[in-house]
Write an enzyme that holds these catalytic residues in place. Structure first.
Site, PDB file in Angstrom:
ATOM      1  N   GLU A   1      60.208  -3.117   1.619  1.00 13.16           N
ATOM      2  CA  GLU A   1      61.293  -1.992   1.091  1.00 13.16           C
ATOM      3  C   GLU A   1      60.575  -0.838   0.440  1.00 13.16           C
ATOM      4  O   GLU A   1      60.737   0.302   0.493  1.00 13.16           O
ATOM      5  CB  GLU A   1      62.292  -2.579   0.188  1.00 13.16           C
ATOM      6  CG  GLU A   1      63.285  -3.473   1.064  1.00 13.16           C
ATOM      7  CD  GLU A   1      62.847  -4.771   1.193  1.00 13.16           C
ATOM      8  OE1 GLU A   1      61.757  -5.233   0.751  1.00 13.16           O
ATOM      9  OE2 GLU A   1      63.802  -5.643   1.492  1.00 13.16           O
TER      10      GLU A   1
ATOM     11  N   GLU B   1      65.100 -11.728   2.882  1.00 11.00           N
ATOM     12  CA  GLU B   1      66.151 -12.128   1.805  1.00 11.00           C
ATOM     13  C   GLU B   1      67.416 -13.100   2.133  1.00 11.00           C
ATOM     14  O   GLU B   1      67.798 -14.005   1.676  1.00 11.00           O
ATOM     15  CB  GLU B   1      66.940 -10.816   1.155  1.00 11.00           C
ATOM     16  CG  GLU B   1      65.817  -9.847   0.437  1.00 11.00           C
ATOM     17  CD  GLU B   1      66.274  -8.676   0.147  1.00 11.00           C
ATOM     18  OE1 GLU B   1      66.741  -7.840   1.056  1.00 11.00           O
ATOM     19  OE2 GLU B   1      66.419  -8.328  -1.073  1.00 11.00           O
TER      20      GLU B   1
HETATM   21  N1  COA Z   1      66.134  -0.724  11.293  1.00  9.72           N
HETATM   22  C1  COA Z   1      66.420   0.060  12.152  1.00  9.72           C
HETATM   23  N2  COA Z   1      65.665   0.050  13.420  1.00  9.72           N
HETATM   24  C2  COA Z   1      64.665  -0.438  13.230  1.00  9.72           C
HETATM   25  C3  COA Z   1      64.301  -1.125  11.792  1.00  9.72           C
HETATM   26  C4  COA Z   1      65.097  -1.375  11.200  1.00  9.72           C
HETATM   27  N3  COA Z   1      64.653  -1.942  10.029  1.00  9.72           N
HETATM   28  N4  COA Z   1      62.883  -1.920  12.199  1.00  9.72           N
HETATM   29  C5  COA Z   1      62.414  -1.296  13.356  1.00  9.72           C
HETATM   30  N5  COA Z   1      63.554  -0.417  14.226  1.00  9.72           N
HETATM   31  C6  COA Z   1      63.380   0.096  15.261  1.00  9.72           C
HETATM   32  C7  COA Z   1      62.424   0.991  15.287  1.00  9.72           C
HETATM   33  O1  COA Z   1      62.693   2.577  15.206  1.00  9.72           O
HETATM   34  C8  COA Z   1      61.996   1.193  17.003  1.00  9.72           C
HETATM   35  O2  COA Z   1      63.125   1.879  17.644  1.00  9.72           O
HETATM   36  P1  COA Z   1      63.098   2.621  18.975  1.00  9.72           P
HETATM   37  O3  COA Z   1      62.325   1.713  19.968  1.00  9.72           O
HETATM   38  O4  COA Z   1      64.109   3.333  19.240  1.00  9.72           O
HETATM   39  O5  COA Z   1      61.695   3.754  18.507  1.00  9.72           O
HETATM   40  C9  COA Z   1      62.335  -0.366  17.362  1.00  9.72           C
HETATM   41  O6  COA Z   1      63.120  -0.997  16.263  1.00  9.72           O
HETATM   42  C10 COA Z   1      61.102  -1.051  17.218  1.00  9.72           C
HETATM   43  O7  COA Z   1      60.086  -0.955  16.357  1.00  9.72           O
HETATM   44  P2  COA Z   1      58.611  -0.719  16.387  1.00  9.72           P
HETATM   45  O8  COA Z   1      58.254  -0.365  15.041  1.00  9.72           O
HETATM   46  O9  COA Z   1      58.397   0.283  17.602  1.00  9.72           O
HETATM   47  O10 COA Z   1      58.182  -2.226  16.858  1.00  9.72           O
HETATM   48  P3  COA Z   1      56.736  -3.047  16.285  1.00  9.72           P
HETATM   49  O11 COA Z   1      56.808  -4.216  17.184  1.00  9.72           O
HETATM   50  O12 COA Z   1      55.743  -2.164  16.434  1.00  9.72           O
HETATM   51  O13 COA Z   1      57.224  -3.257  14.804  1.00  9.72           O
HETATM   52  C11 COA Z   1      58.402  -4.151  12.917  1.00  9.72           C
HETATM   53  C12 COA Z   1      58.302  -3.993  14.356  1.00  9.72           C
HETATM   54  C13 COA Z   1      59.798  -4.800  12.598  1.00  9.72           C
HETATM   55  C14 COA Z   1      57.285  -4.749  12.160  1.00  9.72           C
HETATM   56  C15 COA Z   1      58.677  -2.516  12.333  1.00  9.72           C
HETATM   57  O14 COA Z   1      59.589  -1.773  13.288  1.00  9.72           O
HETATM   58  C16 COA Z   1      58.680  -2.603  10.987  1.00  9.72           C
HETATM   59  O15 COA Z   1      58.122  -2.674  10.024  1.00  9.72           O
HETATM   60  N6  COA Z   1      60.201  -2.212  10.468  1.00  9.72           N
HETATM   61  C17 COA Z   1      60.791  -1.946   9.410  1.00  9.72           C
HETATM   62  C18 COA Z   1      60.747  -3.000   8.796  1.00  9.72           C
HETATM   63  C19 COA Z   1      61.325  -2.893   7.212  1.00  9.72           C
HETATM   64  O16 COA Z   1      61.125  -1.945   6.490  1.00  9.72           O
HETATM   65  N7  COA Z   1      62.379  -3.667   7.069  1.00  9.72           N
HETATM   66  C20 COA Z   1      62.862  -3.528   5.640  1.00  9.72           C
HETATM   67  C21 COA Z   1      64.103  -2.629   5.509  1.00  9.72           C
HETATM   68  S1  COA Z   1      64.853  -3.144   4.333  1.00  9.72           S
END
Ligand code: COA
Length: 695
Positions: free
Chosen positions: A124, A104
């Protein structure tokens, strides 16, 4: 200026570098830093602004940890609007995963460039909300209704190439995000490119959004978020931009207040916490390059497939050359599936089947294996025979694993001279598809062997859960209890069809009787026979209709008939007319007058049985934390993700009410409904299961 955004001016370009590891989530400091950065760039007379992320990714989204708390200013939609309103040209340079609020921000920018490996999306809905910072208002203006509907309601991640084709990106270039971003911004300045605000573009013509809403709701089996997101896209088409933004925010806040959002976010964090065990901190896994698999049936072949796909070499042992050939056929068939889906290339397929896989009939072929998993017949004497042979042949330090689904791993370990190297690795069938892996830790299993189990799960892309030794470990032990609860409801008056329908409406992918038909009713039959032979507690109720069905040769889908008649295909699910008379005969023999069950009562009892047993599993330390149970049920048993798992569901329902129900049912059947001590303790202390996750 906060540290989360580092400002720098390079010639005419103001650079805003996000610095909020690990994933540059858009927490308050980042949002504020962005607004301040834009203001400063304008004051300092820059011509363009470049936004990019330091570290592994562009912004991976809003900070999910802030969800459910009072929002703090500046709000994300306002940040996007502020970026877009800047008279300077704003460029976002994407790498890693530009998700949710991250995308966004990019859509609020005037131009978007990405590295080829970047992935983006609006996920989301997967955490129970919807884009809330202009995603539903800007994306349809940029790429139209159909494409944005797909992107927003699926939540899927899109690669840079596809994003360019869709029109989300303006350009894809090799290099570091900072370098490609600076070059692109300079190019735009030199070309006197116009400032391009998506909000000023015309919105698409409205379509029949009510029909779209209904279709999306149906597809999600009760999942609200994608359907509500459709209303956001509708607002884009029917309202001026500023009002559409307001409507989007309202819809977003409505979803934020739902139990589904809580359940999905719980699932998100639980599946990340599940592999983080204090006992494994600083424990290095053993070497893991070559593995052995014993038995090439459906399970062994599935495990071998998964191992090959994760880059391990595999030696598979079968009893005869013919059986080995058949196993190879199964593995090739599985890999063909990966080839067809484009997951591997034809060259990779050839390499995996010809070089990485060896078939043998002699255990001596396993002498160099780092880890061996047996997937032979589920019978203690057979397992012991295998482990005795492994003990004689495997190199020192090799991990010896059993894929048993309920047998005592301590007993298996005891027949070797090296019980510290023995572990249970319980895969779920089909093993190359199902994501769950239960890592069963026996009394003497060494910590680095447990770590190696988790490392194997990680390589294979599984969600691994630590379990202790008991009959059925975490998942099958709990399953056996709630299945029994369903069987009792049938004795008392419900039908298998009503139970399946009620649980499918609750969100399970399939009801328990449809699942039984799929898995094979002979499995449950064998378990009942074993339990009766071991001697059932005289207080436990018993029944014969399920056995009679098997005696008549009806094992479910594989014989074309089970609880359902599959003559018109697997999906037809026509009730088998033989079933109800068998049930009625059981009721008559036991003198039971059948009574009516509401769908609500069916779900309540089924879930209470699940939660009560899960509380025992946690109380006894078989699962370390309630979240381990949640993840097990979510990934291995079709539990609806938007309910977070049984323990999260129980917390949201309220533990005192659940305990009160269990106690009231215990008046009729005190043996089955005996409350779990942990449930009673939590209620007495006014605590929740989730509190134990934090302990
Ligand atoms: N907010 C807060 N913390 C987040 C986050 C977010 N949007 N996305 C990831 N994290 C944190 C995870 O909890 C993890 O924390 P930890 O190390 O304390 O366990 C850390 O960041 C790394 O994430 P992880 O998922 O283990 O790494 P990855 O490389 O496998 O994947 C992403 C990275 C970003 C692809 C995955 O974390 C993801 O899909 N995040 C959500 C994205 C999302 O839904 N965004 C929209 C929100 S509106």
């Amino acid at each position: 200026m906060t540290e989360a955004i580092v400002y720098e001016k390079i010639g005419d370009i103001a650079v805003l570098a996000a610095n909020n590891p690990p994933v540059n989530a858009l927490g308050q400091a980042v949002r504020q830093g962005l607004v301040e950065g834009i203001e400063r760039a304008e004051k300092e007379g820059a011509k363009a602004v470049l936004i990019y992320g330091e570290g592994r990714t562009f912004f991976a989204g809003a900070d999910i940890r802030e969800f459910g708390k009072a929002p703090t200013e500046p709000f994300l939609p306002d940040v996007c609007t502020r970026i877009e309103a800047s008279p300077l040209i704003v460029v976002s340079a994407l790498h890693g995963t530009a998700l949710g609020g991250g995308l966004e921000i990019a859509l609020g920018s005037h131009y978007r460039i990405a590295v080829p490996k970047a992935r983006m999306g609006l996920p989301e809905v997967l955490i129970g909300v919807m884009p809330g910072a202009g995603g539903t208002q800007r994306l349809p203006r940029l790429i139209g209704i159909d494409k944005s509907l797909d992107v927003i309601t699926s939540g899927r991640q899109i690669g840079a190439k596809e994003a360019l084709e869709l029109g989300i990106l303006d350009k894809v270039a090799e290099g570091e995000p900072r370098e490609i971003g600076l070059a692109y911004a300079q190019e735009l300045i030199d070309a006197a490119a116009p400032r391009r605000a998506i909000s000023e573009m015309p919105a698409p013509e409205p379509v029949d959004f009510d029909a779209l809403y209904d279709a999306v709701l149906k597809k999600g089996r009760g999942l609200l978020a994608p359907a509500v997101a459709v209303r956001g896209i509708q607002a884009c088409c029917e309202l001026p931009f500023a009002e559409g933004m307001k409507r989007e925010r309202e819809l977003f806040m409505e979803l934020m207040a739902t139990d589904q959002r809580q359940g999905l976010i719980h699932a998100f964090f639980a599946e990340r916490a599940v592999g983080k065990l204090p006992e494994l901190k600083d424990v290095e896994p053993r070497q893991l390059a070559a593995i052995g698999v014993i038995g090439g049936g459906t399970m062994g072949a599935g495990i071998a497939t998964s191992a090959l796909l994760s880059g391990l070499t595999v030696t598979l042992i079968e009893m005869s050359p013919e059986a080995a050939e058949a196993a190879k056929g199964r593995i090739s068939g599985n890999l063909q599936g990966a080839l067809k889906r484009g997951k591997i290339s034809p060259e990779k397929f050839a390499e995996l089947t010809e070089k990485a896989l060896t078939l043998a009939t002699d255990y001596a072929a396993l002498k160099d294996a780092d880890l061996v998993i047996e997937a032979v017949f589920e019978e203690m004497s057979v397992k012991k025979d295998v482990f005795t042979k492994l003990d004689a042949i495997c190199k020192p330090g090799a991990v010896l694993a059993s894929n048993t689904s309920y047998l005592d791993v301590n007993e298996i370990a005891a027949c070797t001279s090296r019980p510290e190297d023995v572990i249970g690795l319980h895969f779920f069938s089909p093993a190359h598809v199902m994501k769950l892996l239960e890592i069963v830790v026996a009394d003497k299993t060494a910590a680095d062997v447990v770590a190696t189990g988790f490392a194997l799960g990680g390589k294979m892309g599984k969600v691994s859960v630590r379990a202790g030794v008991c009959d059925g470990f975490i998942g099958n032990r709990i399953l056996s209890k709630y299945r029994t609860c369903a069987d009792y409801m049938i004795l008392d008056g419900a039908s298998p069809y009503q139970i399946d329908a009620a649980l499918e409406a609750f969100g399970f992918a399939m009801g328990p009787y449809a699942v039984g038909d799929l898995a094979g009713l002979d499995i449950g039959w064998a378990v009942r026979k074993r339990k009766r032979a071991e001697g059932m507690d005289p207080r436990a109720r018993d029944f014969t209709y399920a056995d009679k069905l098997c005696e008549d040769g009806h094992f479910g889908q594989k014989t074309g008939m089970g609880y359902y008649d599959y003559s018109a295909g697997a999906k037809a699910r026509v009730p088998n007319p033989e079933v109800m008379p068998l049930i009625e005969a059981d009721r008559a023999a036991q003198g039971i007058t059948p009574r009516e069950f509401t769908d609500e009562e069916i779900v309540r009892r089924y879930m209470a049985a699940m939660v009560n047993e899960a509380a025992r599993v946690v109380g006894e330390g078989i699962a370390k934390r309630p979240l381990d149970v949640d993840v097990t049920l979510l990934y291995g048993y079709g539990f609806p993700r938007y309910r977070g798992g049984p323990m999260k569901w129980a917390d949201m329902q309220g533990l005192p009410g659940l305990l009160a129900d269990i106690k009231s049912w215990a008046q009729d059947d005190p043996y089955f409904w005996e409350p779990a001590p942990l449930l009673e303790k939590l209620v007495a202390e006014g605590r929740s299961f989730d509190d134990l996750n934090k302990d």
